[in-house]
Write a protein that holds these residues in place. Structure first.
Motif, PDB file in Angstrom:
ATOM      1  N   UNK A  51       0.816  -1.212   0.000  1.00 47.17           N
ATOM      2  CA  UNK A  51       0.000   0.000   0.000  1.00 47.17           C
ATOM      3  C   UNK A  51       0.855   1.268   0.000  1.00 47.17           C
ATOM      4  N   UNK A  52       2.180   1.130   0.142  1.00 46.10           N
ATOM      5  CA  UNK A  52       3.043   2.311   0.082  1.00 46.10           C
ATOM      6  C   UNK A  52       3.028   2.880  -1.322  1.00 46.10           C
ATOM      7  N   UNK A  53       2.785   4.170  -1.447  1.00 41.75           N
ATOM      8  CA  UNK A  53       2.711   4.760  -2.784  1.00 41.75           C
ATOM      9  C   UNK A  53       3.799   5.797  -2.992  1.00 41.75           C
ATOM     10  N   UNK A  54       4.374   5.813  -4.200  1.00 45.65           N
ATOM     11  CA  UNK A  54       5.351   6.864  -4.499  1.00 45.65           C
ATOM     12  C   UNK A  54       4.661   8.221  -4.453  1.00 45.65           C
ATOM     13  N   UNK A  55       5.339   9.206  -3.883  1.00 46.81           N
ATOM     14  CA  UNK A  55       4.777  10.544  -3.696  1.00 46.81           C
ATOM     15  C   UNK A  55       5.790  11.559  -4.224  1.00 46.81           C
ATOM     16  N   UNK A  56       5.332  12.597  -4.893  1.00 43.51           N
ATOM     17  CA  UNK A  56       6.250  13.668  -5.324  1.00 43.51           C
ATOM     18  C   UNK A  56       6.411  14.665  -4.181  1.00 43.51           C
ATOM     19  N   UNK A  57       7.648  14.886  -3.771  1.00 43.87           N
ATOM     20  CA  UNK A  57       7.926  15.779  -2.655  1.00 43.87           C
ATOM     21  C   UNK A  57       8.157  17.210  -3.147  1.00 43.87           C
ATOM     22  N   UNK A  58       7.063  18.004  -3.166  1.00 41.86           N
ATOM     23  CA  UNK A  58       7.171  19.405  -3.582  1.00 41.86           C
ATOM     24  C   UNK A  58       7.070  20.324  -2.373  1.00 41.86           C
ATOM     25  N   UNK A  59       7.447  19.797  -1.194  1.00 46.55           N
ATOM     26  CA  UNK A  59       7.346  20.586   0.034  1.00 46.55           C
ATOM     27  C   UNK A  59       8.510  21.555   0.188  1.00 46.55           C
ATOM     28  N   UNK A  60       9.624  21.284  -0.508  1.00 41.69           N
ATOM     29  CA  UNK A  60      10.813  22.103  -0.290  1.00 41.69           C
ATOM     30  C   UNK A  60      11.579  21.663   0.943  1.00 41.69           C
ATOM     31  N   UNK A  61      11.154  20.585   1.579  1.00 42.31           N
ATOM     32  CA  UNK A  61      11.894  19.993   2.691  1.00 42.31           C
ATOM     33  C   UNK A  61      12.631  18.791   2.107  1.00 42.31           C
ATOM     34  N   UNK A  62      13.957  18.882   2.018  1.00 38.68           N
ATOM     35  CA  UNK A  62      14.710  17.854   1.298  1.00 38.68           C
ATOM     36  C   UNK A  62      14.572  16.479   1.930  1.00 38.68           C
ATOM     37  N   UNK A  63      14.674  16.444   3.266  1.00 41.57           N
ATOM     38  CA  UNK A  63      14.597  15.154   3.955  1.00 41.57           C
ATOM     39  C   UNK A  63      13.353  15.193   4.824  1.00 41.57           C
ATOM     40  N   UNK A  64      12.258  14.677   4.291  1.00 39.03           N
ATOM     41  CA  UNK A  64      10.978  14.759   4.980  1.00 39.03           C
ATOM     42  C   UNK A  64      10.700  13.402   5.626  1.00 39.03           C
ATOM     43  N   UNK A  65      10.676  13.394   6.970  1.00 39.18           N
ATOM     44  CA  UNK A  65      10.536  12.111   7.662  1.00 39.18           C
ATOM     45  C   UNK A  65       9.236  11.405   7.277  1.00 39.18           C
TER      46      UNK A  65
END
Ligand SMILES: *Cc1c(COP(=O)(O)O)cnc(C)c1O
Length: 431
Positions: free
Chosen positions: A67-81
């Motif tokens: 159920x883990x899905x790939x997500x695009x990280x557009x938060x601007x937080x490079x390492x998002x826990x």
């Protein structure tokens, strides 16, 4: 014949329809049966034409058995826990896929006998940090600290500055972790200040080691003082430095972030760090230090409970030996290039009638290190309602909401994902 229940295709008949049978092979029967049951229910309710049930089942199938899905990280937080910290490089992904079956993780193929487990990853780590006489890898940074505390200070004291009693996240606190190993804490100094005299007054026959923890997710400014590792070495007891982020050598963009090589050169007997922060690799805990000390840790009974699997070893080795990681690339990104990407994307979206503009932005490293550091970045600014809508899209996009606008920050995303981002924005409907 008007009773819709009579028209519901039977489960066994559906499961042998070629596209559905193929899905059973790919993701397993239980998940396919769930999609089948849901489609049958829609037919029963009259919401679905029974002639279209096969395509409806196929459309309702999950894309994988996890159920883990790939997500695009557009938060601007490079390492998002919450987003799994460092994204792996393609080289690391290939390596872990290659190791996933049976592999020679603990076998010497030439000799046909048992070999040193994970030697490739350990050799790569040792070569990356020549100042370390010995290296070992465990499950995460917390495990590295737990092993050090158990092996070197159970029933004894760990001397630690009050200003370095860090909560790492989700309620987990380093002092609690240390105490859970059976060590006692000897706190020195105050929240903002600690001196060499504080440490030397606390060190005694009961000292297991002095621990220096990098405050990796907060900054204390003003009337402050801390004692560098180079001054602690003179206390005559082992010095353990928890540097957190996993930088192996100094990084020019992050001058205040500690690194393993420097800490060892300054006299730390042992350095602990995470693998999935600034190192840009898989979740892992790195232990680097004197050869005898590391051997002692490696042979401790607890080490067996903390050992990493073949997937971690494969990904870590490829991270260390392979091309620049996505994290390294994001750190090194040129703000001008980010701005050009944002301008092009915003223009395309605006051309399609979306209220999109390119704006300057500030990205951060995140809980993984370099607190307070702002990395110049660029973003696409959209109406606020896009944030929730994009999260529910495919793939989900995580944005940042600032002053009533939804910002898609490009710093943590490679240029190759701009097209995906554009499609994701175009696909959502926002009133
Ligand atoms: C992140 C961090 C940890 C915990 O490491 P994990 O890999 O998350 O277990 C410990 N100490 C410091 C200073 C950290 O920054």
């Amino acid at each position: 014949m008007t009773d819709p229940r009579r028209q519901v295709p039977r489960t066994d008949a559906l499961l042998v329809e070629p596209p559905i049978a193929e899905a059973v092979e790919r993701i397993g029967r239980p998940l396919v049966k769930q999609a089948v049951s849901a489609a049958q229910q829609r037919v029963r309710e009259g919401a679905l034409d029974p002639g279209r049930i096969v395509e409806d089942v196929v459309a309702g199938l999950p894309s994988s058995a996890s159920s883990l899905r790939p997500v695009l990280n557009a938060t601007g937080v490079l390492l998002h826990t919450n987003l799994g910290r460092a994204p792996l490089s393609d080289a690391a992904v290939d390596a872990l896929a290659g190791a996933a079956g049976t592999s020679d993780v603990e076998l010497d193929l030439a000799a046909g006998a048992r070999g040193r487990r994970g030697r490739g990853a350990l050799d790569a780590l040792a070569e990356a940090v020549p100042d370390a006489g010995g290296v070992h890898v465990v499950n995460n940074g917390a495990a590295a600290l737990a092993l050090a505390a158990t092996a070197l200070a159970a029933g004894r004291e760990i001397v630690i500055a009050r200003g370095e009693m860090v909560e790492i996240g989700d309620g987990f606190r380093i002092p609690d972790l240390l105490v859970a190993t059976g060590a006692r804490l000897r706190e020195v100094g105050t929240t903002n200040r600690v001196t060499r005299a504080d440490y030397s007054g606390a060190v005694g026959p009961d000292t297991g080691f002095v621990l220096k923890v990098h405050p990796s997710n907060f900054v204390v400014t003003g009337f402050t003082s801390a004692v560098p590792v180079s001054d602690l070495r003179e206390l005559g007891v082992p010095v353990v430095a928890d540097i957190g982020s996993g930088l192996l050598a100094p990084h020019p963009a992050l001058p205040d972030e500690p690194d393993a090589a420097t800490a060892l050169r300054q006299g730390a007997d042992l350095v602990t760090a995470s693998g999935d922060k600034l190192l840009g690799g898989p979740q892992a805990g790195l232990l680097l230090g004197g050869s005898e000390l590391v051997t002692r840790l490696r042979r401790h009974p607890l080490a067996r409970a903390l050992r990493v699997d073949k997937l971690t070893l494969a990904a870590l080795e490829a991270t260390l030996r392979g091309p620049a990681t996505p994290t390294a690339q994001a750190l090194a990104a040129d703000p001008g290039a980010l701005q050009r990407r944002a301008t092009a994307l915003a223009a395309e979206l605006a051309g399609q009638g979306v209220d999109a503009v390119a704006v300057r932005s500030a990205a951060t490293v995140g809980g993984g290190g370099a607190p307070g550091v702002e990395l110049p970045s660029a973003a696409i600014s959209l109406p606020e309602g896009y944030a929730a809508a994009l999260r529910g899209g495919e793939p989900p996009v995580l944005a940042r909401v600032e002053r009533g606008r939804c910002l898609l920050d490009l710093r943590a995303l490679p240029a190759t994902s701009d097209e995906l981002l554009r499609t994701a924005v175009m696909a959502v409907k926002v009133a």
